[in-house]
Design a protein around this motif. Structure first.
Motif, mmCIF file in Angstrom:
data_model
loop_
_atom_site.group_PDB
_atom_site.id
_atom_site.type_symbol
_atom_site.label_atom_id
_atom_site.label_comp_id
_atom_site.label_asym_id
_atom_site.label_seq_id
_atom_site.Cartn_x
_atom_site.Cartn_y
_atom_site.Cartn_z
ATOM 1 N N PRO A 70 3.509 6.111 -11.860
ATOM 2 C CA PRO A 70 3.859 5.277 -10.706
ATOM 3 C C PRO A 70 3.201 3.902 -10.729
ATOM 4 O O PRO A 70 3.775 2.940 -10.215
ATOM 5 C CB PRO A 70 3.369 6.087 -9.500
ATOM 6 N N ILE A 71 2.034 3.791 -11.352
ATOM 7 C CA ILE A 71 1.399 2.468 -11.423
ATOM 8 C C ILE A 71 2.223 1.537 -12.314
ATOM 9 O O ILE A 71 2.482 0.381 -11.961
ATOM 10 C CB ILE A 71 -0.047 2.587 -11.974
ATOM 11 N N ILE A 72 2.659 2.045 -13.445
ATOM 12 C CA ILE A 72 3.468 1.215 -14.354
ATOM 13 C C ILE A 72 4.754 0.772 -13.662
ATOM 14 O O ILE A 72 5.156 -0.387 -13.716
ATOM 15 C CB ILE A 72 3.806 2.014 -15.644
ATOM 16 N N ILE A 73 5.377 1.715 -12.981
ATOM 17 C CA ILE A 73 6.630 1.406 -12.286
ATOM 18 C C ILE A 73 6.383 0.353 -11.212
ATOM 19 O O ILE A 73 7.131 -0.622 -11.068
ATOM 20 C CB ILE A 73 7.212 2.699 -11.666
ATOM 21 N N GLN A 74 5.326 0.541 -10.457
ATOM 22 C CA GLN A 74 5.015 -0.395 -9.381
ATOM 23 C C GLN A 74 4.711 -1.782 -9.933
ATOM 24 O O GLN A 74 5.057 -2.790 -9.326
ATOM 25 C CB GLN A 74 3.833 0.146 -8.551
ATOM 26 N N CYS A 75 4.077 -1.834 -11.088
ATOM 27 C CA CYS A 75 3.782 -3.133 -11.711
ATOM 28 C C CYS A 75 5.082 -3.903 -11.958
ATOM 29 O O CYS A 75 5.178 -5.099 -11.653
ATOM 30 C CB CYS A 75 3.052 -2.942 -13.043
ATOM 31 N N ALA A 76 6.075 -3.215 -12.514
ATOM 32 C CA ALA A 76 7.344 -3.883 -12.805
ATOM 33 C C ALA A 76 7.991 -4.380 -11.515
ATOM 34 O O ALA A 76 8.516 -5.492 -11.441
ATOM 35 C CB ALA A 76 8.272 -2.919 -13.539
ATOM 36 N N ARG A 77 7.907 -3.565 -10.478
ATOM 37 C CA ARG A 77 8.531 -3.964 -9.208
ATOM 38 C C ARG A 77 7.802 -5.136 -8.570
ATOM 39 O O ARG A 77 8.417 -6.076 -8.065
ATOM 40 C CB ARG A 77 8.550 -2.774 -8.257
ATOM 41 N N VAL A 78 6.481 -5.075 -8.591
ATOM 42 C CA VAL A 78 5.704 -6.149 -7.976
ATOM 43 C C VAL A 78 5.922 -7.457 -8.724
ATOM 44 O O VAL A 78 6.047 -8.527 -8.112
ATOM 45 C CB VAL A 78 4.198 -5.763 -7.946
ATOM 46 N N ALA A 79 6.016 -7.385 -10.059
ATOM 47 C CA ALA A 79 6.253 -8.603 -10.833
ATOM 48 C C ALA A 79 7.595 -9.228 -10.436
ATOM 49 O O ALA A 79 7.704 -10.450 -10.268
ATOM 50 C CB ALA A 79 6.233 -8.280 -12.323
ATOM 51 N N PRO A 86 -1.206 -3.076 -0.729
ATOM 52 C CA PRO A 86 -0.914 -1.786 -0.075
ATOM 53 C C PRO A 86 0.044 -0.889 -0.852
ATOM 54 O O PRO A 86 -0.092 0.330 -0.813
ATOM 55 C CB PRO A 86 -0.298 -2.207 1.265
ATOM 56 N N GLY A 87 0.999 -1.487 -1.584
ATOM 57 C CA GLY A 87 1.930 -0.664 -2.351
ATOM 58 C C GLY A 87 1.186 0.198 -3.358
ATOM 59 O O GLY A 87 1.369 1.419 -3.424
ATOM 60 N N PHE A 88 0.333 -0.437 -4.152
ATOM 61 C CA PHE A 88 -0.459 0.312 -5.134
ATOM 62 C C PHE A 88 -1.407 1.283 -4.427
ATOM 63 O O PHE A 88 -1.566 2.426 -4.836
ATOM 64 C CB PHE A 88 -1.289 -0.651 -5.992
ATOM 65 N N PHE A 89 -2.058 0.788 -3.374
ATOM 66 C CA PHE A 89 -3.052 1.607 -2.674
ATOM 67 C C PHE A 89 -2.431 2.916 -2.193
ATOM 68 O O PHE A 89 -2.972 4.000 -2.426
ATOM 69 C CB PHE A 89 -3.609 0.808 -1.487
ATOM 70 N N ARG A 90 -1.273 2.816 -1.569
ATOM 71 C CA ARG A 90 -0.689 4.029 -0.980
ATOM 72 C C ARG A 90 -0.207 4.997 -2.055
ATOM 73 O O ARG A 90 -0.350 6.210 -1.927
ATOM 74 C CB ARG A 90 0.452 3.652 -0.032
ATOM 75 N N ILE A 91 0.371 4.459 -3.104
ATOM 76 C CA ILE A 91 0.832 5.346 -4.182
ATOM 77 C C ILE A 91 -0.354 6.098 -4.795
ATOM 78 O O ILE A 91 -0.339 7.319 -4.941
ATOM 79 C CB ILE A 91 1.515 4.522 -5.293
ATOM 80 N N VAL A 92 -1.386 5.333 -5.132
ATOM 81 C CA VAL A 92 -2.519 5.949 -5.826
ATOM 82 C C VAL A 92 -3.272 6.889 -4.887
ATOM 83 O O VAL A 92 -3.626 8.012 -5.256
ATOM 84 C CB VAL A 92 -3.455 4.851 -6.382
ATOM 85 N N ARG A 93 -3.506 6.445 -3.675
ATOM 86 C CA ARG A 93 -4.245 7.280 -2.719
ATOM 87 C C ARG A 93 -3.514 8.608 -2.489
ATOM 88 O O ARG A 93 -4.112 9.686 -2.494
ATOM 89 C CB ARG A 93 -4.408 6.532 -1.398
ATOM 90 N N GLY A 94 -2.189 8.514 -2.294
ATOM 91 C CA GLY A 94 -1.414 9.733 -2.050
ATOM 92 C C GLY A 94 -1.479 10.684 -3.232
ATOM 93 O O GLY A 94 -1.694 11.884 -3.078
ATOM 94 N N ALA A 95 -1.310 10.116 -4.435
ATOM 95 C CA ALA A 95 -1.339 10.969 -5.630
ATOM 96 C C ALA A 95 -2.717 11.585 -5.822
ATOM 97 O O ALA A 95 -2.853 12.763 -6.166
ATOM 98 C CB ALA A 95 -0.950 10.156 -6.857
ATOM 99 N N VAL A 96 -3.753 10.781 -5.580
ATOM 100 C CA VAL A 96 -5.116 11.286 -5.790
ATOM 101 C C VAL A 96 -5.446 12.362 -4.758
ATOM 102 O O VAL A 96 -6.072 13.375 -5.075
ATOM 103 C CB VAL A 96 -6.137 10.129 -5.718
ATOM 104 N N GLN A 97 -5.008 12.161 -3.532
ATOM 105 C CA GLN A 97 -5.274 13.184 -2.511
ATOM 106 C C GLN A 97 -4.630 14.504 -2.910
ATOM 107 O O GLN A 97 -5.198 15.573 -2.702
ATOM 108 C CB GLN A 97 -4.747 12.730 -1.154
ATOM 109 N N ALA A 98 -3.425 14.399 -3.482
ATOM 110 C CA ALA A 98 -2.750 15.622 -3.907
ATOM 111 C C ALA A 98 -3.496 16.268 -5.069
ATOM 112 O O ALA A 98 -3.712 17.477 -5.101
ATOM 113 C CB ALA A 98 -1.313 15.298 -4.314
#
Ligand SMILES: Nc1ncnc2c1ncn2[C@@H]1O[C@H](COP(=O)(O)OP(=O)(O)OP(=O)(O)O)[C@@H](O)[C@H]1O
Length: 624
Positions: free
Chosen positions: A222-231, A178-190
């Motif tokens: 944001p995907i790169i950042i989220q990757c570091a956080r999720v790891a 969900p973390g990735f999903f919401r970031i990407v979905r929000g950015a793509v919608q914008a």
């Protein structure tokens, strides 16, 4: 026009970076590397992680003791020459177990990150870009995943599937989706609402290319950042599970080492120190790295300001410089059945599906005709249906809209019978479009040159160098004073007038047969308006294309159009040659529009006889 869309931004949280404003971001460049290296914490974190990763990866070749070799006579030894970090309660070498344990923990974190990134990014892209049922379903699933307590799920998985770290981390990866999903979905919608995405669509780019070119650029940071956080989260949770004893006990792991050290805390306090230090160091480094990446990647400097769609105003983006490519332009025609007529619209109706199952018809039986080399003005007040008519021709009606009746004959082919793909193949080549808001129709993430040359290379299959030469020629043709400089500029670095010229360059680049210009001068100041109209007129004469000019301004009509069609409430109420209509307006609505123009004054002097231009003013006196 439809309501402007606001970007959907994801609220920030420790684990969820906010989706960026696409208008603010530009393409990551060497500037990002410079900013990153200027952040000492980020650099230290990266070095620490790199050292840990390299050492752990080299475990099989390093001169380490066997991590599982038990020595009952050498238990709980202090650090010394033989065992640099001492031994555990079974006499096993702590350093060796730390290094080998890193393989489980780091690979486990990598697995969880990869699973969540792949699932979250792909579903977020699909949901954000296409919306509809997939969005609803995916949002429901991610909400459900977020509601589940991860630890309880992982304990249940352990009970069912055994102690495999890989299964646990795969499941954990799914739970972090969900973390990735919401970031990407929000950015793509914008981004989806940005005019430059519509521009790309009009220029004939496929959805996959648009997502790759415009959308992924925005969500990359944001995907790169989220990757570091999720790891970091995955390492911490994994160590927690191992600490609880539910991990795979057959291999060394950091969590199990902490657990053992915890049990021997009173007699061998160092035993807990090493693995705890390592877990803390790696998790902290990942967090610091993600923060440094955020600062480096999201600090793009100059803002271009919010640019939201004015309905589905799509713009003709770029194409090859057909000023030097006449033969390709001819060959590029997607319609082989050309007739003498260019565009004939008969009984066109556009309707929107309503929530109650009914239809709302916004264009009612419109008839239009445009010949090659003719400029038709489509005039009417706001909401009269001009843009809906234009979008029906372009095949770009907003979601829910459709041609419910009538035909659109374009060079012998009924466009209403085409598939979206066939219609799309005409856009950017035979059909071109110039929008009202030039700056909003250029992607702030890419240089002008890239935006001009990409469709050019796509449509004509020419080399990058050739495309650049043609783009420069085209920029010069539309009156850009320093083409090379504009080619290397971002949208925010040029004026609105220049941006409109760039868009015109893109629109005419495939020598379109029909150019639809939707209030192309409205956003420009008066002097630039006149220049852009001059340019359009010159290009029209040069290329012999037909133009449909959507406007509410009779001054513009008088300036450039041959014929004019007046729209009111989705219907054409009057149509005729410009001179006739100005001299003898028949419909009261046309007279009202003309009167209002007379009050405002024309955009500039009319290009035809004074006598013709004398129209009765409201008080009966003659006015111009
Ligand atoms: N997505 C939509 N759903 C339902 N109705 C819509 C939608 N988009 C536009 N309309 C309606 O279609 C009608 C015609 O709109 P259109 O955008 O063609 O007007 P316009 O003449 O181009 O006006 P403007 O000059 O302001 O752009 C309006 O009544 C508008 O409310």
């Amino acid at each position: 026009m439809s309501t402007p869309q606001n970007p959907v931004l994801v609220p920030g949280s420790s684990a969820t970076p906010t989706a960026p404003d696409p208008g603010r971001l530009r393409r990551p460049s060497s500037g990002a590397l410079r900013r990153f290296t200027a952040n000492p914490l980020g650099v230290v974190a990266a070095v620490v992680l790199a050292v840990v990763a390299v050492v752990v990866a080299l475990a099989p070749v390093l001169p380490l003791a066997d991590p599982d070799a038990i020595d009952l006579f050498g238990t709980l030894q202090s650090p010394g020459a033989e065992h640099l970090l001492g031994t555990d309660s079974s006499g096993r070498d702590v350093l060796s177990r730390l290094v080998w344990g890193g393989q489980v923990n780091l690979l486990g974190a990598l697995l969880a990150t990869a699973v969540s990134a792949v699932l979250g990014v792909s579903s977020g892209l699909l949901a954000g870009y296409h919306a509809g049922r997939f969005d609803t379903g995916a949002s429901w699933v991610t909400s459900m995943l977020q509601a589940l307590p991860a630890i309880v799920v992982l304990l249940a998985v352990r009970a069912v599937a055994g102690p495999s770290t890989w299964i646990a981390m795969t499941v954990f990866g799914v739970m972090l989706t969900p973390g990735f999903f919401r970031i990407v979905r929000g950015a793509v919608q914008a981004v989806r609402g940005e005019l430059y995405v519509d521009a790309a669509r009009v220029s004939g780019l496929s959805d996959a290319r648009i997502v790759g070119r415009h959308v992924l650029t925005v969500v990359r940071a944001p995907i790169i950042i989220q990757c570091a956080r999720v790891a970091g989260i995955a390492i911490a949770v994994q160590a927690g599970l191992q600490f609880l004893g539910v991990g795979d006990k057959s291999v060394p792991s950091w969590g199990a080492m902490i657990s053992e050290g915890f049990r021997k805390l009173s007699i061998a306090p160092l035993l807990v120190l090493w693995p705890a230090l390592l877990v803390g160091l790696v998790c902290a480094s990942l967090m610091l790295l993600s923060n440094a990446l955020r600062d480096a990647l999201e600090d793009r400097g100059t803002a271009t300001g919010p640019s939201r769609r004015r309905a589905r105003a799509a713009a003709a983006a770029a194409g090859p410089a057909t000023v030097v490519l006449p033969e390709q332009a001819e060959e590029g025609s997607a319609l082989d059945t050309a007739t003498g007529d260019l565009l004939t619209v008969r009984g066109l109706q556009v309707a929107y599906a309503q929530g109650d199952g009914g239809d709302k018809t916004v264009v009612h039986g419109v008839d239009l005709h445009v010949d090659s080399g003719e400029v038709l003005g489509l005039v009417g007040e706001s909401g009269s249906g001009k843009t809906q008519t234009a979008f029906a021709v372009l095949g770009l009606l907003p979601e829910g809209g459709r041609v419910s009746a009538g035909s659109i004959d374009f060079r012998g082919t009924d466009l209403t019978g085409l598939t979206p793909g066939q219609h799309g193949a005409l856009r950017g080549t035979d059909l071109a479009y110039i929008p009202q808001e030039p700056l909003s129709n250029l992607d702030p993430a890419f240089k002008i040159g890239y935006q001009l040359t990409t469709p050019m290379r796509l449509h004509l299959g020419i080399s990058r160098r050739e495309a650049k030469e043609r783009a420069l020629a085209l920029l010069a043709r539309v009156g850009i004073p320093d083409p090379a400089r504009t080619f290397d500029s971002y949208a925010h670095e040029i004026s609105g007038g220049m941006a409109q010229r760039v868009l015109i360059a893109g629109a005419i680049s495939c020598k379109p047969k029909l150019l639809i210009a939707d209030e192309p001068t409205t956003a420009l100041d008066v002097t630039v308006q006149a220049e852009v109209l001059d340019l359009l007129r010159d290009l029209q004469a040069e290329f012999g294309m037909g133009i449909v000019l959507v406007t509410h301004n009779f001054g513009v009509v008088a300036d450039i159009c041959d014929r004019v069609a007046v729209m009111q409430h989705g219907r054409i109420v009057e149509t005729g040659a410009v001179e006739d209509l100005f001299a003898r307006p028949r419909h009261p609505y046309t007279r009202t529009l003309l009167d209002s123009m007379v009050e405002d004054g024309p955009a500039r002097p009319y290009p035809f006889d004074d006598d013709v231009l004398r129209v009765p003013a409201a008080d009966g006196a003659e006015a111009r």
